[in-house]
Write an enzyme that holds these catalytic residues in place. Structure first.
Site, mmCIF file in Angstrom:
data_model
loop_
_atom_site.group_PDB
_atom_site.id
_atom_site.type_symbol
_atom_site.label_atom_id
_atom_site.label_comp_id
_atom_site.label_asym_id
_atom_site.label_seq_id
_atom_site.Cartn_x
_atom_site.Cartn_y
_atom_site.Cartn_z
ATOM 1 C CB VAL A 1 -3.783 -0.102 5.941
ATOM 2 C CG1 VAL A 1 -4.066 -1.140 6.925
ATOM 3 C CG2 VAL A 1 -3.607 -0.313 4.645
ATOM 4 C CB SER B 1 -0.977 8.293 4.626
ATOM 5 O OG SER B 1 -1.411 8.936 3.736
ATOM 6 C CE LYS C 1 -10.612 -3.860 4.452
ATOM 7 N NZ LYS C 1 -11.562 -2.884 4.256
ATOM 8 C CB CYS D 1 -1.032 -0.069 1.234
ATOM 9 S SG CYS D 1 -1.535 1.479 1.390
HETATM 10 N N1 LIG Z 1 -6.424 8.498 2.284
HETATM 11 C C1 LIG Z 1 -6.257 7.262 2.927
HETATM 12 C C2 LIG Z 1 -6.043 6.344 1.768
HETATM 13 C C3 LIG Z 1 -5.723 5.018 2.445
HETATM 14 C C4 LIG Z 1 -6.148 3.567 1.463
HETATM 15 O O1 LIG Z 1 -6.750 3.916 0.297
HETATM 16 N N2 LIG Z 1 -5.545 2.499 1.621
HETATM 17 C C5 LIG Z 1 -6.049 1.301 1.100
HETATM 18 C C6 LIG Z 1 -4.887 0.353 0.705
HETATM 19 S S1 LIG Z 1 -3.598 1.015 -0.315
HETATM 20 C C7 LIG Z 1 -7.105 0.682 2.063
HETATM 21 O O2 LIG Z 1 -6.996 0.123 3.074
HETATM 22 N N3 LIG Z 1 -8.268 0.304 1.330
HETATM 23 C C8 LIG Z 1 -9.291 -0.165 2.222
HETATM 24 C C9 LIG Z 1 -9.827 -1.308 1.637
HETATM 25 O O3 LIG Z 1 -9.130 -1.766 0.814
HETATM 26 O O4 LIG Z 1 -11.049 -1.704 2.144
HETATM 27 C C10 LIG Z 1 -4.665 7.586 3.157
HETATM 28 O O5 LIG Z 1 -3.801 8.403 2.728
HETATM 29 O O6 LIG Z 1 -4.340 6.783 3.977
#
Ligand SMILES: N[C@@H](CCC(=O)N[C@@H](CS)C(=O)NCC(=O)O)C(=O)O
Length: 254
Positions: A67, A81, A54, A27
């Site tokens: 995450v 993040s 998850k 990620c």
């Molecule tokens: N805006 C968030 C985006 C985080 C994000 O999209 N993470 C993805 C993995 S790369 C995730 O956990 N997606 C949730 C899912 O797959 O349900 C950040 O900057 O942390």
């Protein structure tokens, strides 16, 4: 650190008293926070989770189930993040990563905002079965142009200055993945070394930053993971994550 991506039914590893980052090895958003923790030499634990199955407890740390999430005290967490990284920078100011000038901080945020369309273009291209729309390639190239122009304007080795800062650690995870696109059968996304000389030099410099070097993955690895994801069977545990090292930690400041 969990040696594999924990999934539904797996128990939450015991809390050790260190900061704990919930991540997924591939990620880019989680990578942003890993890089900041590394750059600040903060002691932390890393727990990887399988985003397709998850573990139930991830929702205790981020109700959105995404995450990265950072457990800053047992059972208490923040997520996203950018939120995590600004918190870390303010809480652990010993190695400051944001510009001291408020205007420059705002300009850095504008840059991240503008670069977001290149990030979206990357995802569209990476997950497109075949050809992508010309507008996607255009948005991607605009992102490359934007960064190159900014590096030229700032005249420093990194976007932040002579040392990398938050702006660099925010953008880098995507640049790292951009190099996987030609390997995924998308040659139109290769970064032309003569046109983007300054940007390519910057990318090489970023690869050599210790905080990045400790976590970076080769384009081939990103391509392999993406291919598994496109097939609908993301291979989260394709790496021996126990071998993934973190920076040698400095003791957490009380
Ligand atoms: N805006 C968030 C985006 C985080 C994000 O999209 N993470 C993805 C993995 S790369 C995730 O956990 N997606 C949730 C899912 O797959 O349900 C950040 O900057 O942390």
């Amino acid at each position: 650190m969990s040696e594999k991506h924990l999934q539904t039914g797996d128990i939450l590893p015991p809390y050790t008293g260190k900061l704990r980052l919930f991540a997924m090895r591939f990620c880019p958003y989680a990578e942003r926070s890993v890089l900041v923790l590394n750059a600040k030499k903060i002691e932390y634990d890393l727990v990887f989770i399988n985003l397709d199955h998850k573990p139930e407890w991830i929702f205790n740390f981020n109700p959105k189930g995404a995450v990265p999430a950072l457990e800053y005290e047992e059972g208490k967490a923040i997520f996203d993040s950018n939120i995590i990284n600004v918190y870390l920078d303010e809480k652990y100011p010993e190695v400051p990563l944001q510009a001291s000038d408020p205007l420059r901080r705002a300009q850095d945020k504008c840059l991240v905002e503008l670069f977001a369309s290149a990030q979206s273009a990357y995802y569209t291209a990476a997950f497109a079965p075949q050809n992508v729309e010309p507008s996607t390639v255009e948005n991607y190239k605009k992102g490359l142009d934007l960064l190159q122009k900014e590096l030229e304007k700032r005249g420093t080795k990194f976007l932040h200055g002579d040392e990398p800062g938050l702006i660099d650690y925010t953008i880098w995870p995507f640049l790292e993945r951009f190099e996987a696109l030609p390997l995924l059968g998308k040659p139109e996304f290769s970064i032309d070394k003569s046109k983007y000389e300054l940007l390519v030099t910057y990318m090489e410099a970023m690869k050599n930053v210790p905080a990045v070097k400790a976590y970076t993955l080769a384009p081939e690895t990103h391509a392999k993971f993406t291919e598994s994801r496109v097939k609908g069977d993301a291979n989260y545990n394709m790496l021996d994550t126990s071998a993934v090292c973190c920076m040698r930690p400095r003791k957490k400041k009380e």
